[in-house]
Design a protein around this motif. Structure first.
Motif, PDB file in Angstrom:
ATOM      1  N   GLY A  50      -1.499  -0.225  10.860  1.00  0.00           N
ATOM      2  CA  GLY A  50      -0.991  -0.034   9.513  1.00  0.00           C
ATOM      3  C   GLY A  50      -0.032  -1.129   9.115  1.00  0.00           C
ATOM      4  O   GLY A  50       0.137  -2.129   9.819  1.00  0.00           O
ATOM      5  N   GLN A  51       0.600  -0.913   7.977  1.00  0.00           N
ATOM      6  CA  GLN A  51       1.534  -1.890   7.452  1.00  0.00           C
ATOM      7  C   GLN A  51       2.924  -1.279   7.359  1.00  0.00           C
ATOM      8  O   GLN A  51       3.076  -0.081   7.105  1.00  0.00           O
ATOM      9  CB  GLN A  51       1.080  -2.381   6.079  1.00  0.00           C
ATOM     10  N   ILE A  52       3.915  -2.144   7.544  1.00  0.00           N
ATOM     11  CA  ILE A  52       5.302  -1.720   7.477  1.00  0.00           C
ATOM     12  C   ILE A  52       6.032  -2.657   6.526  1.00  0.00           C
ATOM     13  O   ILE A  52       5.944  -3.875   6.660  1.00  0.00           O
ATOM     14  CB  ILE A  52       5.963  -1.748   8.864  1.00  0.00           C
ATOM     15  N   PRO A  82       0.822  -1.213   0.000  1.00  0.00           N
ATOM     16  CA  PRO A  82       0.000   0.000   0.000  1.00  0.00           C
ATOM     17  C   PRO A  82       0.859   1.266   0.000  1.00  0.00           C
ATOM     18  O   PRO A  82       1.976   1.270   0.520  1.00  0.00           O
ATOM     19  CB  PRO A  82      -0.802  -0.104   1.296  1.00  0.00           C
ATOM     20  N   GLU A  83       0.323   2.312  -0.577  1.00  0.00           N
ATOM     21  CA  GLU A  83       1.050   3.583  -0.651  1.00  0.00           C
ATOM     22  C   GLU A  83       1.360   4.161   0.723  1.00  0.00           C
ATOM     23  O   GLU A  83       2.362   4.846   0.897  1.00  0.00           O
ATOM     24  CB  GLU A  83       0.247   4.595  -1.460  1.00  0.00           C
ATOM     25  N   ASP A  84       0.496   3.908   1.697  1.00  0.00           N
ATOM     26  CA  ASP A  84       0.695   4.494   3.019  1.00  0.00           C
ATOM     27  C   ASP A  84       1.524   3.613   3.958  1.00  0.00           C
ATOM     28  O   ASP A  84       1.669   3.926   5.138  1.00  0.00           O
ATOM     29  CB  ASP A  84      -0.642   4.842   3.662  1.00  0.00           C
ATOM     30  N   ALA A  85       2.095   2.532   3.446  1.00  0.00           N
ATOM     31  CA  ALA A  85       2.930   1.666   4.288  1.00  0.00           C
ATOM     32  C   ALA A  85       4.210   2.409   4.667  1.00  0.00           C
ATOM     33  O   ALA A  85       4.806   3.109   3.842  1.00  0.00           O
ATOM     34  CB  ALA A  85       3.281   0.370   3.550  1.00  0.00           C
TER      35      ALA A  85
END
Length: 140
Positions: free
Chosen positions: A62-64, A32-35
């Motif tokens: 969120g994702q990292i 994802p763009e916001d990772a």
């Protein structure tokens, strides 16, 4: 003879089906763009889901993406601390989680819903597709 041909066809179909399933499982998730991104040695890519849960609310979800061959929980926490506004994460000199924002050291770490007893965040490996939860309790 006819049974051997039919059995051979069935085995071939099963092998092809298993191969297609295996290939589909090897495809990586889209990033994802916001990772948030941790730039390690660049030898691997591990996408993890992270939830930081206080007593009354979720502080982060969120994702990292960890670009490293052998990332650890310390890499995850430092990435959050450095890249997520409003999140302050403090580890002591031995890698133990001391506090997140104003909440002290009463944190449990769960990876894929299993509690991790190791306290040194640098010794806890993380892998691709893992779900990580940090859960705070004032009663620990």
């Amino acid at each position: 003879m006819r049974r051997k041909v039919i059995a051979g066809i069935v085995v071939l179909i099963l092998v092809l089906t298993a191969g297609i399933f295996w290939v589909s499982q090897q495809q990586k998730r889209e990033i994802p763009e916001d990772a948030l991104i941790f730039e390690g040695d660049g030898e691997g890519q591990h996408l993890v889901d992270l939830v930081i849960q206080g007593e009354d609310q979720i502080l982060y979800m969120g994702q990292i993406l960890l670009k490293d061959s052998s990332p650890t929980m310390e890499d995850v926490l430092l990435t959050i601390d450095q890249q997520e506004p409003g999140m302050e994460i403090v580890l002591d000199g031995e890698g133990t989680l001391q506090r997140i924002n104003e909440m002290g050291d009463n944190w449990t770490v769960e990876i894929d819903n299993r509690e991790i007893k190791e306290k040194d965040m640098g010794q806890i490996p993380v892998e691709d597709w893992q779900g990580i939860t940090l859960r705070y309790s004032s009663e620990l």
